[in-house]
Design a protein around this motif. Structure first.
Motif, short mmCIF file in Angstrom:
data_model
loop_
_atom_site.label_atom_id
_atom_site.label_comp_id
_atom_site.label_asym_id
_atom_site.label_seq_id
_atom_site.Cartn_x
_atom_site.Cartn_y
_atom_site.Cartn_z
N GLU A 380 0.81 -1.22 0.00
CA GLU A 380 0.00 0.00 0.00
C GLU A 380 0.84 1.27 0.00
OE1 GLU A 380 -2.44 -0.42 3.47
OE2 GLU A 380 -3.85 -1.79 2.46
N TRP A 381 2.15 1.13 0.12
CA TRP A 381 3.02 2.29 0.31
C TRP A 381 3.86 2.59 -0.93
CZ3 TRP A 381 2.11 4.89 4.70
CH2 TRP A 381 1.51 4.19 5.76
N LYS A 382 4.07 3.88 -1.16
CA LYS A 382 4.92 4.30 -2.27
C LYS A 382 5.82 5.45 -1.81
CE LYS A 382 4.76 6.39 -6.85
NZ LYS A 382 3.83 7.06 -7.77
N LEU A 383 7.11 5.30 -2.07
CA LEU A 383 8.10 6.32 -1.70
C LEU A 383 8.74 6.87 -2.97
CD1 LEU A 383 10.64 6.36 1.13
CD2 LEU A 383 11.54 6.46 -1.20
N ILE A 384 8.92 8.19 -3.01
CA ILE A 384 9.60 8.86 -4.13
C ILE A 384 10.79 9.62 -3.59
CG2 ILE A 384 9.39 10.51 -6.04
CD1 ILE A 384 6.38 9.99 -6.03
N ARG A 385 11.93 9.48 -4.28
CA ARG A 385 13.17 10.16 -3.88
C ARG A 385 13.56 11.16 -4.96
NH1 ARG A 385 18.08 6.36 -4.32
NH2 ARG A 385 18.16 7.33 -6.38
N PRO A 387 16.13 14.92 -5.73
CA PRO A 387 17.43 15.44 -5.28
C PRO A 387 17.38 16.67 -4.39
CG PRO A 387 17.03 16.04 -7.57
CD PRO A 387 15.93 15.10 -7.17
N ASP A 388 16.25 17.39 -4.34
CA ASP A 388 16.24 18.68 -3.64
C ASP A 388 15.33 18.70 -2.43
OD1 ASP A 388 13.82 18.58 -4.98
OD2 ASP A 388 13.82 20.72 -5.47
N ARG A 389 14.91 17.53 -1.94
CA ARG A 389 13.98 17.50 -0.81
C ARG A 389 14.05 16.15 -0.10
NH1 ARG A 389 9.15 18.58 -4.85
NH2 ARG A 389 10.92 19.64 -5.82
N MET A 390 13.41 16.10 1.04
CA MET A 390 13.31 14.84 1.75
C MET A 390 12.47 13.86 0.94
SD MET A 390 14.99 15.13 4.63
CE MET A 390 14.28 13.95 5.77
N PRO A 391 12.68 12.55 1.13
CA PRO A 391 11.82 11.60 0.42
C PRO A 391 10.36 11.78 0.85
CG PRO A 391 13.06 10.49 2.14
CD PRO A 391 13.64 11.87 2.01
N VAL A 392 9.45 11.48 -0.07
CA VAL A 392 8.03 11.58 0.25
C VAL A 392 7.44 10.18 0.26
CG1 VAL A 392 7.72 13.93 -0.59
CG2 VAL A 392 7.49 12.02 -2.18
N LEU A 393 6.48 9.97 1.14
CA LEU A 393 5.84 8.67 1.30
C LEU A 393 4.33 8.86 1.23
CD1 LEU A 393 6.23 5.60 2.10
CD2 LEU A 393 5.81 6.34 4.46
N TYR A 394 3.69 7.99 0.43
CA TYR A 394 2.23 8.06 0.29
C TYR A 394 1.61 6.71 0.62
CZ TYR A 394 3.37 12.29 -2.34
OH TYR A 394 3.87 13.52 -2.71
N HIS A 395 0.46 6.77 1.29
CA HIS A 395 -0.35 5.57 1.52
C HIS A 395 -1.44 5.58 0.45
CE1 HIS A 395 -3.57 3.16 3.58
NE2 HIS A 395 -2.54 2.34 3.63
N LEU A 396 -1.24 4.79 -0.61
CA LEU A 396 -2.05 4.92 -1.81
C LEU A 396 -3.54 4.60 -1.62
CD1 LEU A 396 0.44 3.64 -4.51
CD2 LEU A 396 -0.15 6.00 -3.95
N PRO A 397 -3.91 3.57 -0.86
CA PRO A 397 -5.34 3.30 -0.73
C PRO A 397 -6.14 4.47 -0.14
CG PRO A 397 -4.08 1.40 -0.01
CD PRO A 397 -3.10 2.52 -0.20
N SER A 398 -5.53 5.22 0.75
CA SER A 398 -6.24 6.35 1.37
C SER A 398 -5.89 7.68 0.72
CB SER A 398 -5.91 6.41 2.87
OG SER A 398 -4.52 6.65 3.07
N ASP A 399 -4.98 7.67 -0.25
CA ASP A 399 -4.49 8.93 -0.84
C ASP A 399 -4.09 8.68 -2.30
OD1 ASP A 399 -3.57 11.54 -1.12
OD2 ASP A 399 -1.64 11.13 -0.15
#
Length: 457
Positions: A380-385, A387-399
């Motif tokens: 259910e989780w997706k992380l994007i990395r 170069p200019d920011r902290m990694p972002v994490l999304y909970h896809l079923p709810s978002d």
């Protein structure tokens, strides 16, 4: 042994197998749209665009609710689904463009060491045809006829004018090329591709075939027929109106391909796939990826989550929806195994999963790397990395629209996914070519834009 002798040999084997109650090798038709927005089909929620033929294809087969491509732009995505290997694992990270300083132009294309679906199916007795866009290298060694295809009608670059080609033209005005006929004058390119696909099916209906129907609609240039523009005259935005007309014409020709298969009596022995090579580039062709955020060029859902449909009459139950995450990398192993081969590829044969949804998920995770960016989806989780920011994490079923970064609220998950993504990344080879550095800040800026995540009425 030449392909003609192989075809005769396999025809004998298949006939013998059929007479003994065994199934013959299925045909494969891979229909690829170019830069199609996820939300721009009836089946994906569009109120504006009528796509009855693509919608019917989904109703007659399976719609993959979480279908992904392996890259956010055209060339690397195609390198992935034509090989069954994540293209960054053989250095095809970037889009194809002009050769950059410090790189050897001899490597400006999909590495010749990497076999394609067509190579594998050729060895199994198939006739393989490509109609339309290639975008995997222009030198002779990269040419589709040297990558397993027996017939080619189309163009080598990443796009083409829809109404004209010039004998001495360059880029989008380049002449069409073909090894089996003198290409006719262009009427409207989407229709001309439909003509060639129908003709291929008619000519090869008596032997196992693989048809790669590689459309460039609705990729730029934004050009539509007057009749199709009239159908969508109620849409005030000119670019959006042209885009909707282009998607409409794509849908018409998908219907023509399906009809040709039915008329040839091949429905029960032909697996048809429809997919887009990446998400829609909202700013350049007015596409809409709703309900997903992002666009072509990003690893947000709008860049890599695409319409993904399979139809196989009698083998896949109609009106099926498959919910687990699947990848375009699964196409090659699906085709090869159904044809009677077996290769150790990154993807999996999807048919057993489709027909038995109780099986465990096909993939423990999916990973992406594209120039400045990288991402991983696990469950259910997706992380994007970036170069200019902290990694972002999304909970896809709810978002679904990736509006709420929950990385700091779930540090254990963030760290675990960063570690998996990083371990994979550092073991990848160097890219064999790069596009211009100007694209890097452009790609980064796409993450800060606002996108339509609700369907317009």
């Amino acid at each position: 042994m030449t392909r003609n002798y192989l075809a005769i040999f396999f025809s004998f084997i298949l006939c013998f197998g059929f007479l003994n109650g065994q199934e013959v090798q299925p045909n494969f038709v891979l229909i690829v749209a170019d830069d199609l927005g996820y939300g721009d089909l009836g089946i994906t929620g569009s109120y504006q665009i009528k796509t009855p033929h693509i919608d019917q294809l989904a109703r007659d087969g399976v719609f993959f609710q979480n279908g992904y491509v392996s890259s956010a732009v055209c060339s690397p995505s195609r390198a992935g689904f034509l090989t069954g290997v994540n293209q960054v694992e053989f250095g095809h990270d970037n889009n194809l463009a002009e050769n950059q300083p410090g790189f050897d132009p001899a490597f400006l294309g999909m590495p010749v060491s990497q076999p394609t679906i067509a190579n594998y199916l050729d060895s199994l007795g198939y006739v393989n045809g490509l109609v339309g866009k290639w975008h995997l290298g222009e030198a002779d060694k990269f040419h589709p006829l040297n990558r397993g295809f027996h017939e080619f009608w189309g163009y080598l670059k990443g796009g083409h004018d829809y109404f004209s080609a010039k004998p001495d033209g360059k880029g989008y005005s380049a002449p069409l090329i073909s090894n089996y006929k003198e290409p006719q004058a262009i009427t409207y390119l989407t229709d001309d591709k439909g003509d060639e696909c129908v003709d291929f099916i008619k000519r090869h209906k008596a032997e196992p075939f693989f048809l790669f129907a590689s459309f460039n609609a609705p990729h730029t240039p934004m050009q539509a027929t007057e009749d199709d523009l009239e159908l969508y005259k109620h849409i005030k935005n000119k670019k959006r109106r042209t885009y909707t007309a282009m998607v409409h014409r794509l849908d018409v020709n998908v219907g023509r391909i399906v009809e040709a298969i039915e008329q040839a009596g091949l429905s029960e022995n032909t697996l048809i796939v429809f997919i887009s090579d990446n998400g829609g580039p909202a700013s350049t062709n007015a596409s809409i990826n709703a309900p997903y955020n992002g666009s072509k060029g990003t690893l947000l859902e709008g860049g890599i989550h695409v319409p993904f449909i399979m139809k196989w009459t009698g083998k896949i139950s109609p009106n099926s929806i498959y919910e687990s995450a699947v990848s375009s990398l699964d196409l090659a192993p699906t085709f090869i195994e159904l044809a009677g081969g077996k290769e150790n590829l990154e993807g999996v044969n999807l048919i057993p999963f489709v027909n038995n949804p109780e099986m465990e998920d096909p993939h423990a995770n999916l990973k992406w790397k594209f120039t400045i960016s990288a991402a991983i989806r696990e469950g259910e989780w997706k992380l994007i990395r970036l170069p200019d920011r902290m990694p972002v994490l999304y909970h896809l079923p709810s978002d679904l629209a990736e509006q709420n970064d929950v990385a700091l609220k779930n540090l254990d998950i963030t760290q675990r996914l960063m570690k998996k993504l990083g371990d994979w990344d550092v073991n990848l080879p160097h890219p064999v070519f790069l596009e211009g550095a100007i694209w890097k800040p452009r790609q980064l800026s796409l993450y800060d834009k606002k996108y339509i995540v609700e369907q317009p009425k």
